[in-house]
Design a protein around this motif. Sequence first.
Motif, mmCIF file in Angstrom:
data_model
loop_
_atom_site.group_PDB
_atom_site.id
_atom_site.type_symbol
_atom_site.label_atom_id
_atom_site.label_comp_id
_atom_site.label_asym_id
_atom_site.label_seq_id
_atom_site.Cartn_x
_atom_site.Cartn_y
_atom_site.Cartn_z
ATOM 1 N N ASP A 54 1.723 17.011 -50.151
ATOM 2 C CA ASP A 54 2.241 16.679 -48.838
ATOM 3 C C ASP A 54 1.422 15.508 -48.303
ATOM 4 N N LEU A 55 1.968 14.299 -48.407
ATOM 5 C CA LEU A 55 1.251 13.092 -48.002
ATOM 6 C C LEU A 55 2.032 12.364 -46.924
ATOM 7 N N ASP A 56 1.318 11.806 -45.965
ATOM 8 C CA ASP A 56 1.935 11.040 -44.895
ATOM 9 C C ASP A 56 1.685 9.558 -45.168
ATOM 10 N N ILE A 57 2.465 9.001 -46.088
ATOM 11 C CA ILE A 57 2.308 7.605 -46.486
ATOM 12 C C ILE A 57 3.649 6.917 -46.324
ATOM 13 N N GLU A 58 3.623 5.803 -45.624
ATOM 14 C CA GLU A 58 4.824 5.001 -45.446
ATOM 15 C C GLU A 58 4.439 3.547 -45.661
ATOM 16 N N GLY A 59 4.832 2.972 -46.803
ATOM 17 C CA GLY A 59 4.514 1.582 -47.114
ATOM 18 C C GLY A 59 3.073 1.416 -47.548
ATOM 19 N N GLY A 60 2.641 0.175 -47.632
ATOM 20 C CA GLY A 60 1.274 -0.134 -47.996
ATOM 21 C C GLY A 60 1.021 -0.041 -49.490
ATOM 22 N N VAL A 61 -0.236 -0.248 -49.835
ATOM 23 C CA VAL A 61 -0.694 -0.157 -51.217
ATOM 24 C C VAL A 61 -1.370 1.192 -51.397
ATOM 25 N N ALA A 71 4.004 7.168 -54.247
ATOM 26 C CA ALA A 71 4.744 5.999 -54.727
ATOM 27 C C ALA A 71 6.185 5.970 -54.220
ATOM 28 N N GLU A 72 6.684 7.091 -53.712
ATOM 29 C CA GLU A 72 8.065 7.130 -53.219
ATOM 30 C C GLU A 72 8.280 6.169 -52.064
ATOM 31 N N THR A 73 7.238 5.945 -51.238
ATOM 32 C CA THR A 73 7.388 5.090 -50.063
ATOM 33 C C THR A 73 6.433 3.905 -50.064
ATOM 34 N N ALA A 74 5.616 3.763 -51.094
ATOM 35 C CA ALA A 74 4.623 2.684 -51.152
ATOM 36 C C ALA A 74 5.252 1.376 -51.617
ATOM 37 N N GLU A 75 4.564 0.275 -51.308
ATOM 38 C CA GLU A 75 4.962 -1.036 -51.813
ATOM 39 C C GLU A 75 4.444 -1.241 -53.234
ATOM 40 N N GLY A 105 8.224 5.368 -58.113
ATOM 41 C CA GLY A 105 9.323 4.763 -57.370
ATOM 42 C C GLY A 105 8.998 3.395 -56.802
ATOM 43 N N CYS A 106 7.907 2.793 -57.234
ATOM 44 C CA CYS A 106 7.521 1.452 -56.789
ATOM 45 C C CYS A 106 6.829 0.748 -57.958
ATOM 46 N N PRO A 107 6.547 -0.549 -57.824
ATOM 47 C CA PRO A 107 5.795 -1.224 -58.889
ATOM 48 C C PRO A 107 4.427 -0.578 -59.087
ATOM 49 N N VAL A 108 3.948 -0.591 -60.332
ATOM 50 C CA VAL A 108 2.659 0.015 -60.680
ATOM 51 C C VAL A 108 1.783 -1.047 -61.331
ATOM 52 N N LEU A 109 0.549 -1.145 -60.846
ATOM 53 C CA LEU A 109 -0.448 -2.017 -61.445
ATOM 54 C C LEU A 109 -1.485 -1.128 -62.125
ATOM 55 N N VAL A 110 -1.631 -1.284 -63.430
ATOM 56 C CA VAL A 110 -2.631 -0.532 -64.188
ATOM 57 C C VAL A 110 -3.777 -1.488 -64.480
ATOM 58 N N THR A 111 -4.991 -1.113 -64.070
ATOM 59 C CA THR A 111 -6.145 -2.007 -64.197
ATOM 60 C C THR A 111 -7.062 -1.579 -65.328
ATOM 61 N N ARG A 112 -7.797 -2.561 -65.837
ATOM 62 C CA ARG A 112 -8.800 -2.322 -66.882
ATOM 63 C C ARG A 112 -10.100 -2.973 -66.421
ATOM 64 N N PRO A 113 -11.136 -2.207 -66.113
ATOM 65 C CA PRO A 113 -12.367 -2.782 -65.560
ATOM 66 C C PRO A 113 -13.184 -3.594 -66.547
ATOM 67 N N HIS A 114 -12.989 -3.415 -67.829
ATOM 68 C CA HIS A 114 -13.831 -4.094 -68.798
ATOM 69 C C HIS A 114 -13.191 -5.367 -69.348
ATOM 70 N N HIS A 115 -12.099 -5.749 -68.776
ATOM 71 C CA HIS A 115 -11.449 -6.985 -69.189
ATOM 72 C C HIS A 115 -12.361 -8.155 -68.814
ATOM 73 N N ARG A 116 -12.473 -9.141 -69.676
ATOM 74 C CA ARG A 116 -13.407 -10.259 -69.462
ATOM 75 C C ARG A 116 -13.173 -10.977 -68.136
ATOM 76 N N ARG A 117 -11.935 -11.270 -67.784
ATOM 77 C CA ARG A 117 -11.668 -11.981 -66.533
ATOM 78 C C ARG A 117 -12.046 -11.130 -65.342
ATOM 79 N N ALA A 118 -11.782 -9.816 -65.392
ATOM 80 C CA ALA A 118 -12.155 -8.932 -64.288
ATOM 81 C C ALA A 118 -13.663 -8.872 -64.139
ATOM 82 N N ALA A 119 -14.376 -8.803 -65.247
ATOM 83 C CA ALA A 119 -15.839 -8.758 -65.194
ATOM 84 C C ALA A 119 -16.387 -10.044 -64.607
ATOM 85 N N GLY A 120 -15.783 -11.167 -64.927
ATOM 86 C CA GLY A 120 -16.224 -12.443 -64.380
ATOM 87 C C GLY A 120 -16.005 -12.523 -62.882
#
Length: 162
Positions: free
Chosen positions: A4-11, A109-113, A140-155
């Motif tokens: 039960d979450l009260d989320i409307e929009g946002g990340v 994710a049902e109501t998130a951007e 129900g929205c776009p998903v960004l999956v991150t990897r912390p050890h990626h060279r560009r992210a570390a930089g």
Amino acid sequence: MRADLDIEGGVVVGIDGSDASLHALFLASEEAGRRDCLLHVVRAWTLRTAPRPPEVPPSTVPSVAEFHDWIVLRTRALVEETLPAPEDRARVRLHLPRSQAVGALLTAAETAELLVVGHRGRGSRLMLGSVAAICVRRAGCPVLVTRPHHRRAAGRRATAGG
């Protein structure tokens, strides 16, 4: 189990304390800043997955309230450590449902951007953890999956002081 979450929009970002989830938190905060919207930090937990409160003696079982209070403290601390700038934390809303992570994130994710998750969670040795994989398939929205050890992210973290 549906959270039960009260989320409307946002990340929305899911965190569990793992390096991958904290990197996801950092990137989700940047994205919320670009979009000028709220950042919803979701830390779902169950009695099995919750970290044990340190003040509870080893021979006793913590109560649900003790687990919840510890989750609140730890989550706030993780957000403050990961997002040291007050202006970044000003847009953060914490959501700490007692629920399985995947159910809470899919509900959010049902109501998130945008939903941001780390590529894998605590203890996983997989290239893509089960929660991230299910979110990619079912959110129900776009998903960004991150990897912390990626060279560009570390930089980027090194130049940002992290």
